[in-house]
Design an enzyme around this catalytic site. Sequence first.
Site, PDB file in Angstrom:
ATOM      1  N   CYS A  99     -42.732-107.740 -40.201  1.00 15.67           N
ATOM      2  CA  CYS A  99     -42.377-107.267 -41.631  1.00 15.67           C
ATOM      3  C   CYS A  99     -40.863-107.823 -41.999  1.00 15.67           C
ATOM      4  O   CYS A  99     -40.326-108.682 -41.434  1.00 15.67           O
ATOM      5  CB  CYS A  99     -42.393-105.939 -41.417  1.00 15.67           C
ATOM      6  SG  CYS A  99     -41.142-105.065 -40.424  1.00 15.67           S
ATOM      7  N   ASN A 138     -38.291-105.406 -38.938  1.00 19.10           N
ATOM      8  CA  ASN A 138     -38.792-104.920 -37.743  1.00 19.10           C
ATOM      9  C   ASN A 138     -38.497-103.444 -37.182  1.00 19.10           C
ATOM     10  O   ASN A 138     -38.375-103.200 -36.013  1.00 19.10           O
ATOM     11  CB  ASN A 138     -38.466-106.015 -36.733  1.00 19.10           C
ATOM     12  CG  ASN A 138     -39.419-105.782 -35.526  1.00 19.10           C
ATOM     13  OD1 ASN A 138     -38.704-106.304 -34.306  1.00 19.10           O
ATOM     14  ND2 ASN A 138     -40.566-105.491 -35.477  1.00 19.10           N
ATOM     15  N   CYS A 141     -39.883-100.552 -39.265  1.00 20.52           N
ATOM     16  CA  CYS A 141     -40.842 -99.775 -39.865  1.00 20.52           C
ATOM     17  C   CYS A 141     -42.263-100.049 -39.457  1.00 20.52           C
ATOM     18  O   CYS A 141     -42.941 -99.495 -38.655  1.00 20.52           O
ATOM     19  CB  CYS A 141     -40.780 -99.426 -41.237  1.00 20.52           C
ATOM     20  SG  CYS A 141     -38.995 -98.550 -41.795  1.00 20.52           S
ATOM     21  N   ARG A 142     -42.823-101.105 -40.542  1.00 16.54           N
ATOM     22  CA  ARG A 142     -44.292-101.217 -40.558  1.00 16.54           C
ATOM     23  C   ARG A 142     -44.702-102.384 -39.105  1.00 16.54           C
ATOM     24  O   ARG A 142     -45.497-101.979 -38.737  1.00 16.54           O
ATOM     25  CB  ARG A 142     -44.474-102.253 -41.670  1.00 16.54           C
ATOM     26  CG  ARG A 142     -44.470-101.485 -42.901  1.00 16.54           C
ATOM     27  CD  ARG A 142     -44.369-102.314 -44.331  1.00 16.54           C
ATOM     28  NE  ARG A 142     -43.148-103.222 -44.343  1.00 16.54           N
ATOM     29  CZ  ARG A 142     -43.074-104.359 -45.275  1.00 16.54           C
ATOM     30  NH1 ARG A 142     -44.018-104.232 -46.321  1.00 16.54           N
ATOM     31  NH2 ARG A 142     -41.882-104.636 -45.274  1.00 16.54           N
ATOM     32  N   SER A 143     -43.823-103.226 -38.918  1.00 19.91           N
ATOM     33  CA  SER A 143     -44.318-104.136 -37.869  1.00 19.91           C
ATOM     34  C   SER A 143     -44.175-103.458 -36.323  1.00 19.91           C
ATOM     35  O   SER A 143     -45.296-103.770 -35.657  1.00 19.91           O
ATOM     36  CB  SER A 143     -43.595-105.419 -37.690  1.00 19.91           C
ATOM     37  OG  SER A 143     -42.389-105.316 -37.661  1.00 19.91           O
ATOM     38  N   ASP A 166     -43.802-101.082 -48.038  1.00 17.27           N
ATOM     39  CA  ASP A 166     -42.547-100.733 -47.277  1.00 17.27           C
ATOM     40  C   ASP A 166     -42.208 -99.283 -47.399  1.00 17.27           C
ATOM     41  O   ASP A 166     -41.712 -98.998 -48.574  1.00 17.27           O
ATOM     42  CB  ASP A 166     -41.480-101.445 -47.657  1.00 17.27           C
ATOM     43  CG  ASP A 166     -40.060-101.562 -46.590  1.00 17.27           C
ATOM     44  OD1 ASP A 166     -40.090-100.448 -45.633  1.00 17.27           O
ATOM     45  OD2 ASP A 166     -39.380-102.412 -46.485  1.00 17.27           O
TER      46      ASP A 166
END
Length: 157
Positions: A7, A10, A12-14, A123
């Site tokens: 993401c 690195n 939140c999402r990943s 995001d």
Amino acid sequence: MRVLFVCLGNICRSPSAEGVFRAHLAQAGLTDRVEVDSCGVGDWHVGKGPDPRALDAARRRGIDISALRARQLAPTDYQHFDYILAMDHDNLEAIRQGCPSSCRAHIGLFLEFAGERDRAVPDPYYGGEQGFEDVLDLIEAASDGLIEELRQRLSRQ
């Protein structure tokens, strides 16, 4: 097999994808056959832990991502990983820009494994807590599809 989730920063999402996917690998009995990592295309958060809202959302689902630390996508990642999966189109473009011609990894959007070929994982950074829950729902769906593909590939080895 080696899978890398990518993401922007690195946090939140990943890392959420890494934690959820590890849990799904354990349920599928594939932990010892698949390596998982995550990173960001940017360097703003290198060395920092996941966003507290991502930690809380994952924890509510029984997933602990507190030990993860942000890192930036490295040139060696292109040779090390079999799958490099972006959370959105901007991340995907950044990955492709740094990709050497010798790279053999599958590079694409993570949600293609949920049957969402062109859809991005949004995001949640600038939104509220519900955004983190929505992200986890998408990650769960894509994780199931990726597990199925990996299971098929591993059975042919």
